[in-house]
Design a protein around this motif. Structure first.
Motif, short mmCIF file in Angstrom:
data_model
loop_
_atom_site.label_atom_id
_atom_site.label_comp_id
_atom_site.label_asym_id
_atom_site.label_seq_id
_atom_site.Cartn_x
_atom_site.Cartn_y
_atom_site.Cartn_z
N ASN A 1 0.81 -1.22 0.00
CA ASN A 1 0.00 0.00 0.00
C ASN A 1 0.84 1.26 0.00
N SER A 2 1.87 1.23 -0.80
CA SER A 2 2.77 2.37 -0.97
C SER A 2 3.08 2.48 -2.46
N PRO A 3 3.43 3.67 -2.94
CA PRO A 3 3.76 3.80 -4.36
C PRO A 3 4.99 2.97 -4.72
N ASP A 4 5.08 2.58 -5.99
CA ASP A 4 6.20 1.75 -6.44
C ASP A 4 7.55 2.35 -6.09
N PHE A 5 7.63 3.68 -6.14
CA PHE A 5 8.91 4.34 -5.90
C PHE A 5 9.29 4.41 -4.42
N LEU A 6 8.40 3.90 -3.53
CA LEU A 6 8.70 3.94 -2.11
C LEU A 6 8.19 2.67 -1.43
N ARG A 7 8.38 1.55 -2.12
CA ARG A 7 7.93 0.28 -1.54
C ARG A 7 9.00 -0.78 -1.71
N GLU A 8 9.24 -1.52 -0.64
CA GLU A 8 10.16 -2.65 -0.67
C GLU A 8 9.37 -3.95 -0.77
N THR A 9 10.01 -5.02 -1.19
CA THR A 9 9.42 -6.33 -0.96
C THR A 9 9.66 -6.69 0.50
N THR A 10 8.96 -7.70 0.96
CA THR A 10 9.14 -8.11 2.35
C THR A 10 10.59 -8.50 2.61
N GLU A 11 11.18 -9.25 1.69
CA GLU A 11 12.55 -9.69 1.86
C GLU A 11 13.52 -8.50 1.78
N GLU A 12 13.28 -7.57 0.88
CA GLU A 12 14.13 -6.38 0.80
C GLU A 12 14.07 -5.57 2.10
N SER A 13 12.88 -5.46 2.66
CA SER A 13 12.72 -4.69 3.88
C SER A 13 13.45 -5.35 5.04
N ARG A 14 13.32 -6.67 5.15
CA ARG A 14 14.03 -7.38 6.21
C ARG A 14 15.54 -7.26 6.03
N ARG A 15 16.00 -7.50 4.80
CA ARG A 15 17.44 -7.50 4.54
C ARG A 15 18.05 -6.10 4.73
N SER A 16 17.35 -5.08 4.25
CA SER A 16 17.89 -3.72 4.38
C SER A 16 17.88 -3.26 5.83
N THR A 17 16.91 -3.72 6.61
CA THR A 17 16.89 -3.39 8.02
C THR A 17 18.07 -4.03 8.75
N GLU A 18 18.34 -5.29 8.43
CA GLU A 18 19.51 -5.97 9.00
C GLU A 18 20.80 -5.25 8.60
N GLU A 19 20.88 -4.83 7.35
CA GLU A 19 22.07 -4.11 6.86
C GLU A 19 22.24 -2.80 7.63
#
Length: 431
Positions: free
Chosen positions: A163-181
């Protein structure tokens, strides 16, 4: 003893002991030892063993504890005071999301965050919980700038996978991985800036992502910040997205985001149900009351009296850019004003906040999220503001009355003369 963290400040002293008690000391000496409050002595009664410490006499100025902003969005600072004719969900789509997308460009983030941090340092805020964006490099940049400012803050890389625009949305895996990073890259890097998990709000985070963040919270003992029950359309949307939840707060509780070692701060809570309030009470979660934002975005008026009567943990937030400015003085007076409107128009069983209570929320109430912060009681962190008027009043005034006037006048008639965070003075006006 370290000179910069051991000193005495002389002036008129005001601080909260409890929510209804504001203690005022006429021309007292405030002793700071190792960055913490040592004691308060009447003028002329400072023990001889402290006589060699540096002493600054602020005359008739008023010394108060620093203020904690429990909810603010750094990337929204650039458009504060604009686009206020929309309600929350339309405001996010029209104003917020397009602006936050710009922070993928580090050069833009550099300019915008420099302005934000510079102005926050010059404000009465000494500690803050800060939302960044989904972008790891820009979030680390913000943390670096805040750390250099001398303020003590917690900053969150935002999570959004639906529920976010394409230019400001992660996939679930991207969000988890980027948070860990982000957590790995920030670990041990900063002295005064710390990470806080930041799912934007339930409509922008899938159940799967919430579970991933709950696992991360449990593993690392991290605090959490998000939004809760701010707007009626938002509440209806959450019910549609999460029909299994008995209340909005359950969408944070079930994945483990309210309980555990790290505390949670939920912003707004304008329409929290009894079930939701019980969850917040049992988990020891904080409510960040944002009166200016709730007014600007037509969200409503949170029943803060009810929350205080239930002994819930409550502080204040500016919620820039839903709120139009960084002033915690304004947040304090707005909290009083909207409580009067709610009492008069909606529910006369909930009496308005008095000045002492709102001052407590801005200092000790919100400050307690960081520990012993927001008071001048012995052992508290030495977060100190020195306030002065631009001119002396022709009227005779007591200390409490002068403080109330300085708070209400804000930028019109009040000057921040000095600012200390954990015993370290912040160089006001520094470039």
């Amino acid at each position: 003893m370290k000179r910069e963290e051991n000193f005495v400040l002389r002036g008129n002293i005001c601080y909260s002991v409890k929510s209804t008690e504001l203690r005022c000391v006429r021309r007292g000496d405030l002793l700071v030892l190792d960055g913490k409050i040592g004691a308060i002595f009447p003028e002329g009664e400072l023990p001889k063993r402290f006589s060699a410490l540096p002493l600054t006499d602020y005359g008739e100025d008023i010394l108060i504890p620093g203020m904690t902003d429990l909810h603010i969005h750094a990337p929204q600072y650039s458009f504060r005071g604009t686009g206020m004719d929309l309600e929350l969900l339309d405001w996010l789509s029209t104003n917020t999301f397009p602006e936050e997308a710009k922070y993928r460009d580090l050069s833009y983030a550099e300019r915008a965050y420099s302005d934000f941090v510079s102005d926050l340092r010059e404000s009465v805020t000494t500690r803050a919980l800060v939302f960044a964006t989904i972008h790891v490099p820009a979030t680390l940049l913000l943390m670096e700038k805040l750390d250099e400012s001398g303020l003590i803050t917690m900053v969150g890389k935002v999570n959004m996978d639906r529920n976010s625009p394409d230019f400001l949305r992660e996939t679930t895996e991207e969000s988890r991985r980027s948070t860990e990073e982000w957590l790995s890259e920030s670990e041990g890097r900063f002295q005064r800036t710390f990470p806080i998990l930041t799912p934007r709000f339930t409509p922008s985070c899938t159940d799967e992502l919430m579970r991933e963040l709950g696992t991360l919270k449990a593993r690392r003992g991290l605090p959490v910040q998000s939004h809760l029950s701010e707007n009626l359309s938002e509440l209806a949307w959450v019910k549609e997205l999460c029909p299994w939840a008995g209340c909005y707060g359950e969408t944070y509780r079930r994945p483990g985001l309210l309980y555990g070692e790290g505390k949670a701060v939920m912003a707004h809570c304008v329409y929290s149900s009894e079930e939701e309030l019980s969850l917040l009470a049992e988990s020891g979660s904080y409510i960040a009351h944002c009166p200016q934002s709730n007014t600007n975005l037509s969200s409503g008026i949170a029943p803060i009296r009810r929350y205080l009567d239930r002994s819930l943990r409550v502080g204040l937030g500016t919620d820039v850019a839903g709120g139009a400015n960084l002033s915690m003085l304004r947040a304090l007076t707005d909290a009083i004003a909207v409580s009067k409107l709610r009492w008069r128009i909606m529910d006369e069983t909930l009496r308005p906040l008095c000045f002492e209570e709102a001052f407590y929320l801005a200092t000790k109430g919100g400050g307690s999220f960081f520990g012993n912060v927001g008071s001048f009681e012995e052992g508290y962190e030495a977060d100190i503001l020195v306030l002065s008027g631009r001119r002396e009043s022709v009227r005779e005034q007591g200390i409490r009355e002068r403080l109330e006037q300085l708070v209400y006048l804000g930028g019109e008639g009040t000057r921040l003369r000095a600012k200390f965070v954990a015993g370290r003075e912040i160089a006001l006006g520094a470039v």
